[in-house]
Design an enzyme around this catalytic site. Sequence first.
Site, PDB file in Angstrom:
ATOM      1  N   HIS A 106      -2.832   5.917  90.224  1.00  0.00           N
ATOM      2  CA  HIS A 106      -4.053   5.247  91.068  1.00  0.00           C
ATOM      3  C   HIS A 106      -5.577   5.356  90.536  1.00  0.00           C
ATOM      4  O   HIS A 106      -5.311   6.114  89.603  1.00  0.00           O
ATOM      5  CB  HIS A 106      -4.204   5.568  92.631  1.00  0.00           C
ATOM      6  CG  HIS A 106      -4.532   7.052  92.697  1.00  0.00           C
ATOM      7  ND1 HIS A 106      -3.710   8.247  92.409  1.00  0.00           N
ATOM      8  CD2 HIS A 106      -5.874   7.684  92.966  1.00  0.00           C
ATOM      9  CE1 HIS A 106      -4.310   9.133  92.493  1.00  0.00           C
ATOM     10  NE2 HIS A 106      -5.540   8.943  92.988  1.00  0.00           N
ATOM     11  N   ASP A 108      -9.474   6.097  91.617  1.00  0.00           N
ATOM     12  CA  ASP A 108     -10.048   6.516  93.230  1.00  0.00           C
ATOM     13  C   ASP A 108     -10.770   5.356  93.697  1.00  0.00           C
ATOM     14  O   ASP A 108     -11.693   4.749  93.175  1.00  0.00           O
ATOM     15  CB  ASP A 108     -10.945   7.888  92.830  1.00  0.00           C
ATOM     16  CG  ASP A 108      -9.888   9.037  92.610  1.00  0.00           C
ATOM     17  OD1 ASP A 108      -8.800   8.856  93.000  1.00  0.00           O
ATOM     18  OD2 ASP A 108     -10.349   9.848  91.811  1.00  0.00           O
ATOM     19  N   HIS A 264      -4.883   8.100  87.200  1.00  0.00           N
ATOM     20  CA  HIS A 264      -4.353   9.344  87.088  1.00  0.00           C
ATOM     21  C   HIS A 264      -3.158   9.554  88.264  1.00  0.00           C
ATOM     22  O   HIS A 264      -2.989   8.710  89.044  1.00  0.00           O
ATOM     23  CB  HIS A 264      -5.340  10.436  87.549  1.00  0.00           C
ATOM     24  CG  HIS A 264      -6.289  10.087  88.703  1.00  0.00           C
ATOM     25  ND1 HIS A 264      -7.256   9.225  88.866  1.00  0.00           N
ATOM     26  CD2 HIS A 264      -6.217  10.844  89.818  1.00  0.00           C
ATOM     27  CE1 HIS A 264      -7.462   9.306  90.108  1.00  0.00           C
ATOM     28  NE2 HIS A 264      -7.112  10.281  90.707  1.00  0.00           N
ATOM     29  N   ARG A 279     -12.589  18.945  95.166  1.00  0.00           N
ATOM     30  CA  ARG A 279     -12.902  17.788  94.628  1.00  0.00           C
ATOM     31  C   ARG A 279     -14.128  17.300  94.885  1.00  0.00           C
ATOM     32  O   ARG A 279     -14.520  17.315  96.187  1.00  0.00           O
ATOM     33  CB  ARG A 279     -11.792  16.819  94.990  1.00  0.00           C
ATOM     34  CG  ARG A 279     -11.665  15.111  94.529  1.00  0.00           C
ATOM     35  CD  ARG A 279     -10.972  14.534  95.367  1.00  0.00           C
ATOM     36  NE  ARG A 279     -10.623  13.339  94.930  1.00  0.00           N
ATOM     37  CZ  ARG A 279     -10.912  12.253  95.560  1.00  0.00           C
ATOM     38  NH1 ARG A 279     -11.709  12.079  96.446  1.00  0.00           N
ATOM     39  NH2 ARG A 279     -10.567  11.072  95.026  1.00  0.00           N
TER      40      ARG A 279
END
Length: 288
Positions: A106, A108, A264, A279
């Site tokens: 995907h 983000d 990723h 994150r």
Amino acid sequence: MDGMSTLRNRVETHPIAGSLGAVVTGVDLSRPMDAHTLAELRTALLDHLVIFFRDQALTPATQLAFARHWGDIHLHPFMTGMPDQPEVLEIRKTPADKRNFGGSWHTDQMFSPKPAMGTMLYAKQVPSVGGDTMFSNQYLAYDALSDGMKRMLARMNAVCVGDKKRGGVSRKDFNAATIAMTTVEPPKDVQTTSVHPVIRTHPETGRKSLYIGNHVHYFEGMTEAESQPLIDYLRAHSVRPEFTCRFPWQNGSLAFWDNRCTQHFAINDYPAETRVMHRVTICGDAPF
Ligand SMILES: O=C(O)CCC(=O)C(=O)O
Ligand SMILES: [Fe+2]
């Protein structure tokens, strides 16, 4: 002369694959960053698409301070941030979790009208082995398409959905059964479906890339059934091994990927161990 005052970071890049990804040495991300070093890091990111740093000692606050150099911080509409630092999302997988966060190819926030420009992931606790993350270069994926396919895709848009899986199950219900991290229903005013071009142009490099990932449900103006074979083809094509790299984490590693030209995939191969990552996501622009 005081030599120290003129001492700069010596930024060096060391590619880890032929396709994308480089380890950057010579930078301590916990310290204030001068404009020259930042410019070098920007060049490294644009050239290598994902850059990695080893042995960094970051707190949520210093990770955030580094991230703020790149833009505004994006708050995830579905996931709850750390109690005292809501801009930082703790991604934690324990042996009780069957699935992992990010465990499919995907890019983000493809579901939002302005998807992330980039994401910074910092390893707090990694398994003894496993838990690597893979990345794929979507410029190469575009370049490798035939002229006919490029022409067709240039006119197409993808409908990208964030709060539901294909088939209609909500992300919250789907995650509740398999992931302990808290997934919430997004606030009503947050847009969770967006239409984006299948071929996008990078706002800084001007290069075209394939823009596809697991949020794509169907192509605008087509049914899901009509779209699915082409989605399947493009998703498989976009992650051909020669477009990818794979990063083995250590505690203290940080990865920063350009979300506008990569995909990723977080590998779920450590069933008996715990992995904890921090994150921070940086806001991006509307793709064109
Ligand atoms: O945990 C990882 O390696 C990546 C998870 C992910 O997809 C993300 O942080 O956007
Ligand atoms: Fe992700």
